[in-house]
Scaffold this active site. Structure first.
Site, PDB file in Angstrom:
ATOM      1  N   ASP A   1       0.974  -0.999   0.151  1.00 39.39           N
ATOM      2  CA  ASP A   1      -0.276  -0.146  -0.112  1.00 39.39           C
ATOM      3  C   ASP A   1       0.892   1.280   0.052  1.00 39.39           C
ATOM      4  O   ASP A   1       0.626   2.454   0.964  1.00 39.39           O
ATOM      5  CB  ASP A   1      -1.114   0.408   1.109  1.00 39.39           C
ATOM      6  CG  ASP A   1      -1.575  -1.410   1.423  1.00 39.39           C
ATOM      7  OD1 ASP A   1      -2.172  -1.838  -0.285  1.00 39.39           O
ATOM      8  OD2 ASP A   1      -2.195  -1.631   2.150  1.00 39.39           O
TER       9      ASP A   1
ATOM     10  N   GLU B   1     -11.020  -0.644  -3.348  1.00 37.54           N
ATOM     11  CA  GLU B   1     -10.340   0.200  -1.748  1.00 37.54           C
ATOM     12  C   GLU B   1      -9.132   1.288  -2.613  1.00 37.54           C
ATOM     13  O   GLU B   1      -9.282   1.181  -3.825  1.00 37.54           O
ATOM     14  CB  GLU B   1      -9.814  -0.881  -0.795  1.00 37.54           C
ATOM     15  CG  GLU B   1      -8.806  -2.219  -1.292  1.00 37.54           C
ATOM     16  CD  GLU B   1      -8.625  -2.807  -0.543  1.00 37.54           C
ATOM     17  OE1 GLU B   1      -8.914  -3.191   0.692  1.00 37.54           O
ATOM     18  OE2 GLU B   1      -7.515  -3.016  -0.814  1.00 37.54           O
TER      19      GLU B   1
END
Length: 459
Positions: A31, A213
């Site tokens: 991420d 997401e």
């Protein structure tokens, strides 16, 4: 310089590296957020590391790396010693996820999140510092959600940015309820009003994986569009990057075919959003699995996508990837098939293009790694294959146009000719460790196509 130089070695799975964080370089990056400060690039990422089980353990709070060239990365350390107090009390979580950094005047703000895995018991917080390397002072809550409350949104995955008018916003959310955006106070870095904000994108969780997401929004002044990047599907298998765009930061965001990112009634839900990349495998070397949760860097007019990807043979091993973004004439982003290696900006001569190529179609319906398909390009502008009329041509400087027939390339009906237009550039072939030409484009149906030259006609 005509060709890129060989980049520094970036080892894949090697158990000897896992005990010493200073040797990680791109390894264990998950991420990743990207931030440039003067002449240094910083990657801030989820503080996770490899282990045999699918879910990686956490070691503390936010990994920080630094690079001078976006290729060779140096370990800096952790932004926090564990999870900040308020976030820990609210979620009980052991680690921090998906950080993002922005600078306001002389202050750096680091947005972080944490959650009780698989629930909406989640927390987004913010910390401040006078340097991107810290030390960071926690400023507490930005927004939080609770399992069982009346809200639909999930308070994770913050992305903070200024709009073209200088207002400050935060996009956030995932899975539960979708992606939202709310305006922030530039003095506090926290919401102007006590609300969840405006819905930007949503998926039906009952269809396929149904996951969405990792929002990241970028404004491109030349095209006057805001671009919303998100990640779809399973983190461990068919994760992939999608994009849509809007004239206003609060949406509506639509894809190449004009479909809204909030449409949960579409007959083919996997077709919503332009799929820029998913898992792939060229004929040489192992493939990459589940690329996603990207950020975007704009650096002196050049755009780069920064994301993580998993090793095909060791999917619990994840790495930092940086890829240059090209743009179509209509203003759609195209992602390079190869990781950035400092390749020079130059126009490719049409005489360099003929040869043996491999092509990867990022089919929106694909649930697994996509294998490359061989097709050769010839001097006379023809392309190998059983169908007459297949062709290629240089359309305008670095832009190339293809006419192909195979239904496997997203053209729909088998044997029907269709077109794809995109960018052709020099790159570093990481699989074969040599310079190569690469192509990235969109078909007339908005499907992403990658190509890589394996052998030049003169070789």
């Amino acid at each position: 310089m005509k060709h890129p130089r060989k980049p520094p070695e970036q080892r894949l799975f090697d158990p000897r590296t896992f005990e010493d964080e200073t040797t990680w370089k791109t390894l264990n990056t998950h991420d990743p957020g990207i931030f440039k400060d003067e002449d240094c690039y910083y990657s801030f990422s989820t503080d996770a590391m490899y282990r045999e089980e699918e879910r990686p353990p956490f070691r503390g709070g936010v990994q920080v790396r630094r690079s001078k060239d976006l290729i060779d990365w140096e370990w800096i350390g952790h932004a926090f010693d564990g999870v900040p107090k308020q976030a820990k009390e609210w979620t009980g979580a052991d680690g921090l996820w998906a950080p993002d950094v922005i600078k306001i005047n002389d202050t750096y703000l680091l947005y972080y999140c944490t959650s009780r895995f698989g629930t909406r018991q989640s927390f987004i917080g913010v910390a401040s510092a006078l340097s991107p390397e810290g030390p960071w002072t926690d400023l507490g809550e930005v927004i939080k959600t609770a399992e069982g409350d009346d809200l639909e949104v999930n308070a994770i995955d913050p992305n903070v940015l200024f709009d073209k008018d200088g207002r400050l916003w935060m996009a956030y959310g995932s899975f539960f309820g979708g992606i939202y955006i709310l305006e922030l106070d530039q003095q506090t870095g926290k919401p102007l009003a006590g609300e969840t904000g405006t819905l930007l994108a949503r998926r039906d969780r009952n269809v396929r994986d149904g996951a969405i997401e990792g929002p990241y929004i970028v404004y491109h002044p030349q095209f006057d569009y805001y671009y919303l990047f998100v990640s779809y599907d399973s983190l461990f298998t068919n994760y992939n990057v999608r994009v849509a765009r809007s004239r206003t930061i609060t949406g509506p965001y639509t894809d190449y075919l004009g479909q809204s990112m909030t449409d949960t009634q579409h007959a083919e839900p996997s077709r919503i959003g332009v799929k820029l990349m998913g898992g792939y495998r060229f004929s040489s070397g192992a493939g990459w699995l589940a690329p996603g949760h990207n950020s975007v860097l704009q650096d002196n007019g050049v755009y780069y996508m920064v994301h993580h990807a998993r090793e095909e043979m060791k999917k619990s091993c994840f790495h930092l990837h940086v890829r240059e973004i090209s743009w179509t004439e209509e203003g759609w982003p195209l992602v390079s098939p190869e990781r950035y290696a400092g390749e020079p900006l130059r126009i490719v001569s049409p005489s360099e293009i003929p040869g043996d190529w491999e092509w990867i179609v990022h089919d929106p319906d694909a649930d697994a790694i996509v294998d490359a398909i061989p097709l050769s390009l010839f001097l006379d502008g023809s392309i190998s294959g059983p169908k007459e009329g297949q062709s290629w041509r240089v359309a305008d400087q670095e832009m190339m146009e293809l006419r192909l027939s195979d239904h496997r390339f997203g053209g729909g009906e088998s044997g029907k000719l269709w077109s794809c237009r995109g960018s052709i550039k020099p790159a570093w072939d990481w699989e074969n460790e040599r310079a190569a030409l690469v192509f990235t484009g969109l078909t007339e149906n908005g499907i992403s196509l990658w190509g890589k030259q394996i052998r030049n006609l003169e070789a």
